[in-house]
Each structure stands twice: as structure tokens, then as C-alpha cells.
Write a protein that holds these residues in place. Structure first.
Motif, PDB file in Angstrom:
ATOM      1  N   MET A  55       0.861  -1.177   0.000  1.00 45.62           N
ATOM      2  CA  MET A  55       0.000   0.000   0.000  1.00 45.62           C
ATOM      3  C   MET A  55       0.905   1.238   0.000  1.00 45.62           C
ATOM      4  N   GLN A  56       0.926   1.944  -1.097  1.00 41.93           N
ATOM      5  CA  GLN A  56       1.793   3.112  -1.268  1.00 41.93           C
ATOM      6  C   GLN A  56       0.998   4.387  -0.964  1.00 41.93           C
ATOM      7  N   THR A  57       1.391   5.089   0.110  1.00 44.67           N
ATOM      8  CA  THR A  57       0.693   6.316   0.490  1.00 44.67           C
ATOM      9  C   THR A  57       1.583   7.179   1.368  1.00 44.67           C
ATOM     10  N   THR A  58       1.240   8.445   1.446  1.00 43.47           N
ATOM     11  CA  THR A  58       1.915   9.335   2.384  1.00 43.47           C
ATOM     12  C   THR A  58       1.099   9.502   3.663  1.00 43.47           C
ATOM     13  N   LEU A  59      -0.094   8.886   3.711  1.00 41.32           N
ATOM     14  CA  LEU A  59      -0.910   8.957   4.928  1.00 41.32           C
ATOM     15  C   LEU A  59      -0.248   8.132   6.027  1.00 41.32           C
ATOM     16  N   PRO A  60      -0.356   8.561   7.292  1.00 40.91           N
ATOM     17  CA  PRO A  60       0.296   7.858   8.403  1.00 40.91           C
ATOM     18  C   PRO A  60      -0.527   6.662   8.894  1.00 40.91           C
ATOM     19  N   LEU A  61      -0.601   5.618   8.077  1.00 45.63           N
ATOM     20  CA  LEU A  61      -1.407   4.447   8.390  1.00 45.63           C
ATOM     21  C   LEU A  61      -0.545   3.365   9.031  1.00 45.63           C
ATOM     22  N   GLN A  62      -1.127   2.660  10.008  1.00 48.61           N
ATOM     23  CA  GLN A  62      -0.419   1.558  10.655  1.00 48.61           C
ATOM     24  C   GLN A  62      -1.338   0.346  10.675  1.00 48.61           C
ATOM     25  N   ALA A  63      -0.885  -0.753  10.098  1.00 47.78           N
ATOM     26  CA  ALA A  63      -1.660  -1.991  10.106  1.00 47.78           C
ATOM     27  C   ALA A  63      -1.604  -2.612  11.502  1.00 47.78           C
ATOM     28  N   ILE A  64      -2.780  -2.986  12.034  1.00 45.11           N
ATOM     29  CA  ILE A  64      -2.830  -3.699  13.310  1.00 45.11           C
ATOM     30  C   ILE A  64      -3.445  -5.091  13.135  1.00 45.11           C
ATOM     31  N   ALA A  65      -3.925  -5.367  11.943  1.00 42.74           N
ATOM     32  CA  ALA A  65      -4.425  -6.678  11.517  1.00 42.74           C
ATOM     33  C   ALA A  65      -4.339  -6.646   9.990  1.00 42.74           C
ATOM     34  N   PRO A  66      -4.485  -7.798   9.331  1.00 42.72           N
ATOM     35  CA  PRO A  66      -4.348  -7.789   7.872  1.00 42.72           C
ATOM     36  C   PRO A  66      -5.287  -6.816   7.153  1.00 42.72           C
ATOM     37  N   ASP A  67      -6.449  -6.535   7.730  1.00 39.70           N
ATOM     38  CA  ASP A  67      -7.414  -5.679   7.061  1.00 39.70           C
ATOM     39  C   ASP A  67      -7.950  -4.560   7.956  1.00 39.70           C
ATOM     40  N   VAL A  68      -7.196  -4.262   9.022  1.00 36.99           N
ATOM     41  CA  VAL A  68      -7.564  -3.177   9.945  1.00 36.99           C
ATOM     42  C   VAL A  68      -6.330  -2.304  10.160  1.00 36.99           C
ATOM     43  N   TYR A  69      -6.544  -0.990   9.984  1.00 36.31           N
ATOM     44  CA  TYR A  69      -5.473  -0.015  10.138  1.00 36.31           C
ATOM     45  C   TYR A  69      -5.912   1.050  11.131  1.00 36.31           C
ATOM     46  N   VAL A  70      -4.935   1.702  11.740  1.00 33.88           N
ATOM     47  CA  VAL A  70      -5.196   2.857  12.605  1.00 33.88           C
ATOM     48  C   VAL A  70      -4.351   4.023  12.114  1.00 33.88           C
ATOM     49  N   ALA A  71      -4.781   5.228  12.526  1.00 34.12           N
ATOM     50  CA  ALA A  71      -4.069   6.436  12.118  1.00 34.12           C
ATOM     51  C   ALA A  71      -4.397   7.552  13.089  1.00 34.12           C
ATOM     52  N   PRO A  72      -3.566   8.597  13.096  1.00 30.60           N
ATOM     53  CA  PRO A  72      -3.934   9.807  13.824  1.00 30.60           C
ATOM     54  C   PRO A  72      -5.035  10.536  13.064  1.00 30.60           C
ATOM     55  N   GLN A  73      -5.472  11.654  13.609  1.00 30.86           N
ATOM     56  CA  GLN A  73      -6.561  12.454  13.029  1.00 30.86           C
ATOM     57  C   GLN A  73      -6.477  12.503  11.506  1.00 30.86           C
ATOM     58  N   MET A  74      -7.550  12.152  10.866  1.00 29.13           N
ATOM     59  CA  MET A  74      -7.645  12.229   9.413  1.00 29.13           C
ATOM     60  C   MET A  74      -8.441  13.471   9.016  1.00 29.13           C
ATOM     61  N   ALA A  75      -7.960  14.163   8.026  1.00 28.58           N
ATOM     62  CA  ALA A  75      -8.666  15.332   7.483  1.00 28.58           C
ATOM     63  C   ALA A  75      -9.706  14.849   6.486  1.00 28.58           C
ATOM     64  N   PRO A  76     -10.738  15.638   6.263  1.00 32.07           N
ATOM     65  CA  PRO A  76     -11.718  15.262   5.246  1.00 32.07           C
ATOM     66  C   PRO A  76     -11.065  14.971   3.888  1.00 32.07           C
ATOM     67  N   GLU A  77     -10.043  15.722   3.551  1.00 34.56           N
ATOM     68  CA  GLU A  77      -9.365  15.550   2.268  1.00 34.56           C
ATOM     69  C   GLU A  77      -8.702  14.177   2.119  1.00 34.56           C
ATOM     70  N   ALA A  78      -8.422  13.507   3.223  1.00 37.25           N
ATOM     71  CA  ALA A  78      -7.768  12.195   3.172  1.00 37.25           C
ATOM     72  C   ALA A  78      -8.728  11.079   2.765  1.00 37.25           C
ATOM     73  N   MET A  79     -10.024  11.316   2.829  1.00 39.84           N
ATOM     74  CA  MET A  79     -10.991  10.260   2.545  1.00 39.84           C
ATOM     75  C   MET A  79     -10.903   9.758   1.109  1.00 39.84           C
ATOM     76  N   ALA A  80     -10.704  10.647   0.154  1.00 45.88           N
ATOM     77  CA  ALA A  80     -10.571  10.222  -1.244  1.00 45.88           C
ATOM     78  C   ALA A  80      -9.333   9.344  -1.424  1.00 45.88           C
ATOM     79  N   GLU A  81      -8.246   9.675  -0.750  1.00 45.15           N
ATOM     80  CA  GLU A  81      -7.020   8.872  -0.823  1.00 45.15           C
ATOM     81  C   GLU A  81      -7.257   7.494  -0.206  1.00 45.15           C
ATOM     82  N   LEU A  82      -7.977   7.434   0.916  1.00 42.78           N
ATOM     83  CA  LEU A  82      -8.275   6.140   1.528  1.00 42.78           C
ATOM     84  C   LEU A  82      -9.086   5.267   0.576  1.00 42.78           C
TER      85      LEU A  82
END
Length: 115
Positions: free
Chosen positions: A1-28
Motif C-alpha cells: 500500500m503506497q501512500t503518504t498517509l500515516p497508516l499503521q496496520a494492526i491486523a491484515p485488514d484493519v489499520y489505525v491512524a492519527p486524526q484524518m482530514a476530510p481531504e484524506a478520505m478520497a485517498e483512503l
């Protein structure tokens, strides 16, 4: 998964991150995420923090399912943990949970898996 968002995998299909801006939703959505859980109460970080409504509107516009489960950082009640577990069971994956730093969402995930 190539991104500049600060994502951290905690399970194969579950990720956590700090505060996300509305603008990050399209990238997700572009990255393949299907759902977002916001664990941060509105204005916890002051008036500059995006509201749940703003993040929800952007998430839905990007085709993501969105849930707001605001919990305090220091303590998550058994009811909040159960609610998070229900969201994990309900929402499509991969999903992202976020809060101020990602730690609260990680604690909720870990606690919900042990219930």
C-alpha cells in the motif's frame, strides 16, 4: 500500500491512524479502504480539528462507510469496547480507525478482540 498517509496496520485488514482530514478520505478510497471509524470526540483538539460531520461527508462522497464512535483517550468503557467490536463485525474491510494519535483506536481494537 503506497501512500503518504500515516497508516499503521494492526491486523491484515484493519489499520489505525492519527486524526484524518476530510481531504484524506478520497485517498483512503483510492487505496481500497471500504470503511472508516472515527474514535475522536468533536473539538477534542480545539476548533481547528475537523468535525465528524465534515469527515463523514467526505468519506461518503468517496464511497466509504463511516461511523463515529467518540471515546475518551484515557478510558474506554465496556460498552464502548462492545460498540467498537460490533462495528468491526458490521463494516466492510479493509477499514481504518482513527483518533488523535491512533493509540486509542488500537486499544479499542485489542480490547474488542478479547471480549
Amino acid at each position: 500500500m503506497q501512500t503518504t498517509l500515516p497508516l499503521q496496520a494492526i491486523a491484515p485488514d484493519v489499520y489505525v491512524a492519527p486524526q484524518m482530514a476530510p481531504e484524506a478520505m478520497a485517498e483512503l478510497a483510492r487505496l481500497g479502504f471500504k470503511a472508516v471509524i472515527n474514535n475522536r470526540p468533536d473539538f477534542e483538539g480545539g476548533p481547528e480539528q475537523p468535525t465528524s460531520a465534515a469527515v463523514q461527508a467526505a468519506a461518503q462522497a468517496a464511497g466509504l462507510q463511516y461511523r463515529h464512535l467518540p471515546v475518551q483517550g484515557a478510558y474506554q468503557s465496556p460498552e464502548e469496547i462492545a460498540a467498537f467490536g460490533a462495528l468491526l463485525a458490521e463494516l466492510p474491510r479493509p477499514l481504518l480507525a482513527f483518533c488523535r494519535s491512533g493509540a486509542r483506536s488500537t486499544k479499542l481494537f485489542t480490547a474488542a478482540r478479547t471480549v
